[in-house]
Write a protein that holds these residues in place. Sequence first.
Motif, short mmCIF file in Angstrom:
data_model
loop_
_atom_site.label_atom_id
_atom_site.label_comp_id
_atom_site.label_asym_id
_atom_site.label_seq_id
_atom_site.Cartn_x
_atom_site.Cartn_y
_atom_site.Cartn_z
N CYS A 154 0.87 -1.36 0.00
CA CYS A 154 -0.03 -0.24 -0.06
C CYS A 154 0.84 1.44 -0.03
N ILE A 155 0.19 2.47 -0.35
CA ILE A 155 1.11 3.57 0.11
C ILE A 155 1.06 3.83 1.68
N TYR A 156 2.35 4.26 1.97
CA TYR A 156 2.64 4.11 3.52
C TYR A 156 3.45 5.35 3.71
N GLY A 157 3.34 6.48 3.42
CA GLY A 157 4.29 7.73 3.58
C GLY A 157 5.14 7.65 4.79
N GLU A 158 4.23 7.43 5.97
CA GLU A 158 4.86 7.51 7.17
C GLU A 158 6.14 6.72 7.37
N GLY A 159 5.99 5.56 6.73
CA GLY A 159 7.10 4.58 6.67
C GLY A 159 8.35 4.98 6.52
N ILE A 160 8.48 5.75 5.31
CA ILE A 160 9.83 6.47 5.13
C ILE A 160 10.59 7.14 6.18
N TYR A 161 9.68 7.89 6.80
CA TYR A 161 10.19 8.78 7.89
C TYR A 161 10.67 7.78 8.94
N HIS A 162 10.13 6.75 9.38
CA HIS A 162 10.51 5.90 10.32
C HIS A 162 11.79 5.26 9.56
N ALA A 163 11.78 4.81 8.61
CA ALA A 163 12.76 4.12 8.02
C ALA A 163 14.34 5.27 8.00
N ILE A 164 14.12 6.31 7.58
CA ILE A 164 14.86 7.44 7.58
C ILE A 164 15.79 7.49 9.21
N LYS A 165 14.65 7.55 10.02
CA LYS A 165 15.02 7.75 11.58
C LYS A 165 15.84 6.54 12.05
N ASP A 166 15.36 5.54 11.58
CA ASP A 166 16.05 4.02 11.97
C ASP A 166 17.53 4.23 11.42
N LEU A 167 17.71 4.54 10.23
CA LEU A 167 18.99 4.68 9.68
C LEU A 167 19.78 5.64 9.87
N SER A 168 19.35 6.56 10.47
CA SER A 168 20.14 7.98 10.82
C SER A 168 21.11 7.44 11.94
N LEU A 169 20.59 6.01 12.63
CA LEU A 169 21.45 5.64 13.89
C LEU A 169 22.74 5.46 13.52
N ILE A 170 22.90 5.07 12.37
CA ILE A 170 24.30 4.63 11.53
C ILE A 170 25.19 5.98 11.67
N GLY A 171 24.61 6.96 11.60
CA GLY A 171 25.40 8.25 11.82
C GLY A 171 26.00 8.68 10.54
N LEU A 172 25.60 8.18 9.23
CA LEU A 172 26.08 8.30 7.91
C LEU A 172 24.88 9.40 7.17
N PRO A 173 25.29 10.18 6.29
CA PRO A 173 24.33 10.69 5.43
C PRO A 173 23.55 9.67 4.76
N ILE A 174 22.31 10.08 4.40
CA ILE A 174 21.65 9.23 3.60
C ILE A 174 21.08 9.89 2.39
N TYR A 175 21.25 9.13 1.35
CA TYR A 175 20.32 9.30 0.21
C TYR A 175 19.08 8.57 0.08
N ILE A 176 17.97 8.91 -0.42
CA ILE A 176 17.07 8.07 -0.63
C ILE A 176 17.11 7.59 -2.07
N THR A 177 17.83 6.66 -2.60
CA THR A 177 18.21 6.01 -3.75
C THR A 177 17.09 5.56 -4.46
N GLU A 178 15.73 5.13 -3.84
CA GLU A 178 14.83 4.91 -4.96
C GLU A 178 13.45 4.81 -3.76
N ASN A 179 12.36 5.52 -4.63
CA ASN A 179 11.31 5.50 -3.98
C ASN A 179 10.28 5.81 -5.03
N GLY A 180 9.07 5.23 -5.33
CA GLY A 180 8.14 5.33 -6.41
C GLY A 180 7.11 4.61 -6.21
N ILE A 181 6.03 4.61 -6.90
CA ILE A 181 4.81 3.72 -7.20
C ILE A 181 4.81 3.16 -8.60
N ALA A 182 4.17 1.84 -8.52
CA ALA A 182 3.56 1.21 -9.79
C ALA A 182 2.19 1.63 -9.98
#
Length: 453
Positions: A340-368
């Motif tokens: 499904c469409i679940y925009g909130e999820g990308i926010y949680h994913a970014i927060k989670d990965l930010s714990l690594i302490g590295l910059p983040i690029y969203i290298t893919e996101n899109g809809i079929a």
Amino acid sequence: MLLKFNKILLVTILFFGTLTRGYNFWFEDSQPCFPKNFHWGVACSRFQDEGEIGCPNSNWTYWQKKVNLQKSGSSCGWRDTYKEDIQLLKELGCNSIRFSIEWSEIEKTPGVFDQDEIQHYKDVCIELVKHGIKPMLTLHHFTQPQWFSEIGGFEKKENIDLFLRYSKKMFSELSDVVKLWCTINEPTVYVLCGYLMGKFPPGKILAYALGVDVLKNLFIAHNEIYKSLKNMPNGLSCEIGLVHQYLKFDPYRNYNPIDLVTCKFFNSIMYDLPNEFLLENKVVSYSDITVKKTKLELRESKIADFIGLNYYSRVLVNSFYSKDGSFVRESDVKTDMPYCIYGEGIYHAIKDLSLIGLPIYITENGIADKLDINRDRFIREYLGYVNKAIREGIDVRGFYYWSFKDNYEWDSGFNMKFGLYEVNFETKSRSLRAGSKAYQEIITQWKNEILEK
Ligand code: BGC
């Protein structure tokens, strides 16, 4: 009567509330605040764009025939049309594009590098840079030379050197022009689809032990490449990262033991093992899991210059009941993929990965979205949540929409229409979908704000 009216009123408010929230999310949260040097891009991969005709030596060309999948043909093309396609990127307002190098075309036979093919990548990258578009190159995006698969691919640790040799060659040829590099696209999905679900080559089903070891080898390969490329000329001026698909399996019903066990099984590969690697620099082999040996520590220093986050949706595991094999609730807005469409999820994913302490690029996101009814909403909602994460101080440096044009969606063939541009596969003509204009608008708005500052 009054009670009935109130009920109708409440349902109406809730219904329109949800609708406006979806569409207007972007504007609700005051002004967007994407940084000045933000990368606005699109993403694609060579095999998906060129198909079996452009990549005859790829393991996917062999796989397609073997399991009788829809033929990829020459897909949407890019090799011969890149100059026209660069105009489309400019029309969108993009300043970057992520695409992959097809290893099987560079090294058709082991140890022999095809200079014409390398020159082609150079030409494309130089042309992109000339137009102010930064190329981001992926060294491995699911496909590999058939000869590499035949000698065991990433199932054998000693084969990592062959991947390293090709990676170093490409870096030595292109790092003057290309400053953004991705080593491997989605190691966990490669394992999930190739070793647990049998949808990708080598088509193994529930080969858990082997899958864990392949994942370990992919992480080691990333680690070796990162270390080697950083020590090569241009190493320090380039950003080199690993692309991770953030996919977490959640139970549809928290009390259903089958759902819970299934989630635990899939999350061990999709969530726990990558976390050990990304957060603790540790790789685990199957024997480590079973006999609880100490995990292999890779090194003290950082694992990459950035983390590439691919995020699409959440997965709800429903082992008892799912009408059409999809992972959604009745109330969800579905995409054409089984999620499904679940925009909130990308926010949680970014927060989670930010714990690594590295910059983040969203290298893919899109809809079929074949009918293009939800693309506008999807783009605004997901980018709204990316914006929220940036506002909270997380270092997100770019966003790459998947995908630039409709292309070959692996085991789903041409049925999935992810493209910002719709492609007529007979004539190869491209046309911008109405829903894609949201992306164009957001980029324009960002450009105008920067000019005002
Ligand atoms: C992959 C792409 C794929 C996309 C959409 C990602 O997992 O990297 O190759 O087309 O998802 O399904």
